[in-house]
Design a protein around this motif. Structure first.
Motif, mmCIF file in Angstrom:
data_model
loop_
_atom_site.group_PDB
_atom_site.id
_atom_site.type_symbol
_atom_site.label_atom_id
_atom_site.label_comp_id
_atom_site.label_asym_id
_atom_site.label_seq_id
_atom_site.Cartn_x
_atom_site.Cartn_y
_atom_site.Cartn_z
ATOM 1 N N UNK A 13 23.787 -2.106 -15.544
ATOM 2 C CA UNK A 13 24.249 -0.751 -15.247
ATOM 3 C C UNK A 13 23.244 0.340 -15.599
ATOM 4 N N UNK A 14 21.957 -0.034 -15.653
ATOM 5 C CA UNK A 14 20.917 0.983 -15.755
ATOM 6 C C UNK A 14 20.663 1.589 -14.371
ATOM 7 N N UNK A 15 20.909 0.808 -13.324
ATOM 8 C CA UNK A 15 20.783 1.265 -11.939
ATOM 9 C C UNK A 15 22.191 1.330 -11.356
ATOM 10 N N UNK A 16 22.505 2.439 -10.700
ATOM 11 C CA UNK A 16 23.837 2.632 -10.128
ATOM 12 C C UNK A 16 23.729 2.851 -8.616
ATOM 13 N N UNK A 17 24.861 2.766 -7.959
ATOM 14 C CA UNK A 17 24.901 3.082 -6.532
ATOM 15 C C UNK A 17 24.355 1.957 -5.670
ATOM 16 N N UNK A 18 23.889 2.330 -4.495
ATOM 17 C CA UNK A 18 23.366 1.343 -3.556
ATOM 18 C C UNK A 18 22.016 0.823 -4.030
ATOM 19 N N UNK A 19 21.784 -0.457 -3.817
ATOM 20 C CA UNK A 19 20.491 -1.050 -4.192
ATOM 21 C C UNK A 19 20.270 -2.278 -3.316
ATOM 22 N N UNK A 20 19.270 -2.207 -2.443
ATOM 23 C CA UNK A 20 18.975 -3.289 -1.491
ATOM 24 C C UNK A 20 17.621 -3.893 -1.862
ATOM 25 N N UNK A 21 17.630 -5.163 -2.240
ATOM 26 C CA UNK A 21 16.412 -5.815 -2.734
ATOM 27 C C UNK A 21 15.660 -6.527 -1.607
ATOM 28 N N UNK A 22 14.362 -6.728 -1.818
ATOM 29 C CA UNK A 22 13.440 -7.173 -0.767
ATOM 30 C C UNK A 22 12.864 -8.558 -1.033
ATOM 31 N N UNK A 23 13.295 -9.217 -2.123
ATOM 32 C CA UNK A 23 12.671 -10.502 -2.451
ATOM 33 C C UNK A 23 12.933 -11.517 -1.342
ATOM 34 N N UNK A 24 11.865 -12.185 -0.934
ATOM 35 C CA UNK A 24 11.865 -13.095 0.205
ATOM 36 C C UNK A 24 11.130 -12.518 1.394
ATOM 37 N N UNK A 25 11.058 -11.195 1.474
ATOM 38 C CA UNK A 25 10.441 -10.520 2.622
ATOM 39 C C UNK A 25 9.087 -9.890 2.281
ATOM 40 N N UNK A 26 8.522 -10.214 1.125
ATOM 41 C CA UNK A 26 7.314 -9.530 0.647
ATOM 42 C C UNK A 26 6.110 -9.676 1.569
ATOM 43 N N UNK A 27 6.037 -10.790 2.307
ATOM 44 C CA UNK A 27 4.873 -11.022 3.166
ATOM 45 C C UNK A 27 4.738 -9.950 4.236
ATOM 46 N N UNK A 28 5.857 -9.332 4.624
ATOM 47 C CA UNK A 28 5.790 -8.308 5.666
ATOM 48 C C UNK A 28 5.020 -7.090 5.166
ATOM 49 N N UNK A 29 5.409 -6.577 4.006
ATOM 50 C CA UNK A 29 4.721 -5.402 3.451
ATOM 51 C C UNK A 29 3.240 -5.679 3.212
ATOM 52 N N UNK A 30 2.959 -6.815 2.598
ATOM 53 C CA UNK A 30 1.586 -7.115 2.204
ATOM 54 C C UNK A 30 0.712 -7.407 3.431
ATOM 55 N N UNK A 31 1.215 -8.212 4.352
ATOM 56 C CA UNK A 31 0.436 -8.505 5.550
ATOM 57 C C UNK A 31 0.255 -7.290 6.436
ATOM 58 N N UNK A 32 1.272 -6.468 6.497
ATOM 59 C CA UNK A 32 1.221 -5.252 7.304
ATOM 60 C C UNK A 32 0.123 -4.314 6.804
ATOM 61 N N UNK A 33 0.086 -4.114 5.484
ATOM 62 C CA UNK A 33 -0.902 -3.198 4.918
ATOM 63 C C UNK A 33 -2.324 -3.734 5.075
ATOM 64 N N UNK A 34 -2.463 -5.055 5.212
ATOM 65 C CA UNK A 34 -3.788 -5.638 5.424
ATOM 66 C C UNK A 34 -4.344 -5.289 6.797
ATOM 67 N N UNK A 35 -3.481 -4.839 7.702
ATOM 68 C CA UNK A 35 -3.912 -4.497 9.055
ATOM 69 C C UNK A 35 -3.877 -2.995 9.323
ATOM 70 N N UNK A 36 -3.476 -2.206 8.334
ATOM 71 C CA UNK A 36 -3.328 -0.765 8.518
ATOM 72 C C UNK A 36 -4.223 0.007 7.561
ATOM 73 N N UNK A 37 -4.290 1.296 7.756
ATOM 74 C CA UNK A 37 -4.845 2.199 6.757
ATOM 75 C C UNK A 37 -3.726 3.146 6.335
ATOM 76 N N UNK A 38 -3.955 3.874 5.270
ATOM 77 C CA UNK A 38 -2.944 4.831 4.815
ATOM 78 C C UNK A 38 -2.881 6.068 5.707
ATOM 79 N N UNK A 39 -3.717 6.121 6.731
ATOM 80 C CA UNK A 39 -3.595 7.184 7.723
ATOM 81 C C UNK A 39 -2.597 6.817 8.811
#
Length: 398
Positions: free
Chosen positions: A93-119
């Motif tokens: 109960x340190x975190x309240x309200x809605x909370x949607x976790x991403x474990x299992x899907x990490x490859x999307x964020x990491x692989x995506x950023x490998x092909x993009x720039x922050x622009x």
């Protein structure tokens, strides 16, 4: 006449003609994506071929390096530990309200950023903790935001669903299902209008894939040849409903009609890297948008209020963990190519766990937002009163 042709009358033609993407430029802002000049390339045969709709897809081969694989593993392991810590904090109960976790899907964020720039621009749904990390955010910012503290990335007033990092063109998580799709089209229009060689990604889940606003925005993007990638993170369950029960056509990469699409193994960071680089090159060359389906899986339920075991079996979850886990896949490649030994990998893991532990301590000790934050960034009605729980009890807000 296409809108791009109209805009070209007032911009330098050379800028839109120089959009070819060399691998070294795919992620100039990401330390793991640009190989060191003296590193030998490593060719990896991808286990799952790409599938295409109205387009010829790239071959199932990725070129990577030692430093990229190690950084991919490091980033995904950090994301995994962060989400596990969020689970523990929510139950405490340190975190309240809605909370949607991403474990299992990490490859999307990491692989995506490998092909993009922050622009390049990204806007996503409410499952956004790891997307914030991928855009250069910190675990401290995420943890503090989850706990509603002033040290959070949205100053403690956004919470789990509203991470945000303008300086790296991350336009947040959005709490309304599918609402980010039109925003992504707007970001793509901004890139084209400014004559920038960049792409916008609008990310959504399979549960949002039937939203009418997705198709309306995609229609405009196609008419105007906007540099937009629709990224459907298909984790196969929209809340508790299996994709085949909600969509007559669950091949989401084909649902752009005349807009080309590609299906990618979203559990493999290298596959995501190749797929996103391919899509970006298509979009910024003036050929218009693309629909990309990431075949992925979430280990937790839809949100922390969902046990995630009433509409799928525990055996199903265990099988995916054992056979398709994105973190373990990259670990396996590192060991197979003898880039690190087991002891060196454990050192990396220990360092990432320390980062998460320190972020949790930081968040717990970060102050709450001041009371006046309630009236910032909203229409302010001075002299308003709020009626209390008891009849006749009123409290002045200002």
């Amino acid at each position: 006449m296409a809108l791009r042709q109209v805009l070209l009358r007032t911009v330098r033609p050379s800028a839109l003609q120089s959009n070819s993407l060399a691998p070294s430029s795919w992620a100039a802002k990401r330390g793991f994506s640009a190989a060191a000049a003296d590193e030998a390339p490593i060719e990896v045969q991808l286990s799952t071929p790409f599938q295409g709709h109205r387009i010829e897809v790239p071959p199932p081969v990725a070129t990577t390096t030692k430093s990229e694989l190690i950084q991919m593993f490091t980033d995904m392991y950090l994301m995994r530990r962060m989400e596990i810590a969020a689970d523990v904090l929510y139950k405490a109960k340190f975190i309240r309200g809605f909370c949607h976790l991403y474990d299992g899907q990490e490859a999307i964020c990491v692989g995506m950023e490998a092909a993009l720039t922050h622009k390049d621009s990204i806007v996503t749904s409410y499952r956004d903790h790891c997307t914030h990390l991928g855009r250069g955010g910190t675990v401290k910012e995420v943890m503090a935001e989850l706990m509603g503290r002033e040290g959070g990335c949205s100053k403690g007033i956004g919470g789990s669903m509203h991470m945000y990092r303008k300086e790296t063109n991350f336009y947040g998580g959005n709490g309304i299902v599918g609402a980010q799709a039109p925003l992504g089209a707007g970001l793509a229009f901004a890139h084209m209008y400014r004559n920038e060689p960049n792409v916008a990604l609008a990310m959504y889940g399979d549960g949002a894939a039937n939203q009418g606003q997705l198709f309306e925005a995609l229609n405009i993007a196609a008419l105007w040849d906007l540099p937009l990638i629709y990224v459907c993170e298909n984790n196969h369950y929209g809340m508790g409903t299996a994709e085949w029960r909600a969509a007559k056509n669950p091949d989401f990469y084909t649902r752009g009609d005349v807009v080309p699409g590609i299906k990618v193994n979203g559990m493999c960071a290298l596959s995501v890297k190749v797929g996103v680089a391919f899509a970006k090159e298509h979009c910024v060359s003036g050929k218009g948008p693309m629909v990309m389906e990431m075949d992925t899986y979430r280990y937790h339920g839809h949100s922390m209020s969902d046990p995630g075991s009433t509409y799928r079996t525990r055996d199903e979850i265990t099988t995916v963990r054992q056979e398709r886990d994105p973190v373990e896949h990259i670990r396996g490649l590192i060991l197979k190519h003898e880039l690190l030994d087991t002891a060196e990998i454990k050192t990396i893991e220990k360092a990432q766990r320390k980062i998460v532990d320190e972020a949790v301590d930081f968040a717990k000790n970060s102050p709450l937002p001041p009371a006046e934050a309630l009236f910032q960034n909203i229409y302010n009605v001075y002299g308003a009163e709020v009626r209390g729980a008891e009849s006749g009890a009123y409290t002045a807000l200002v």
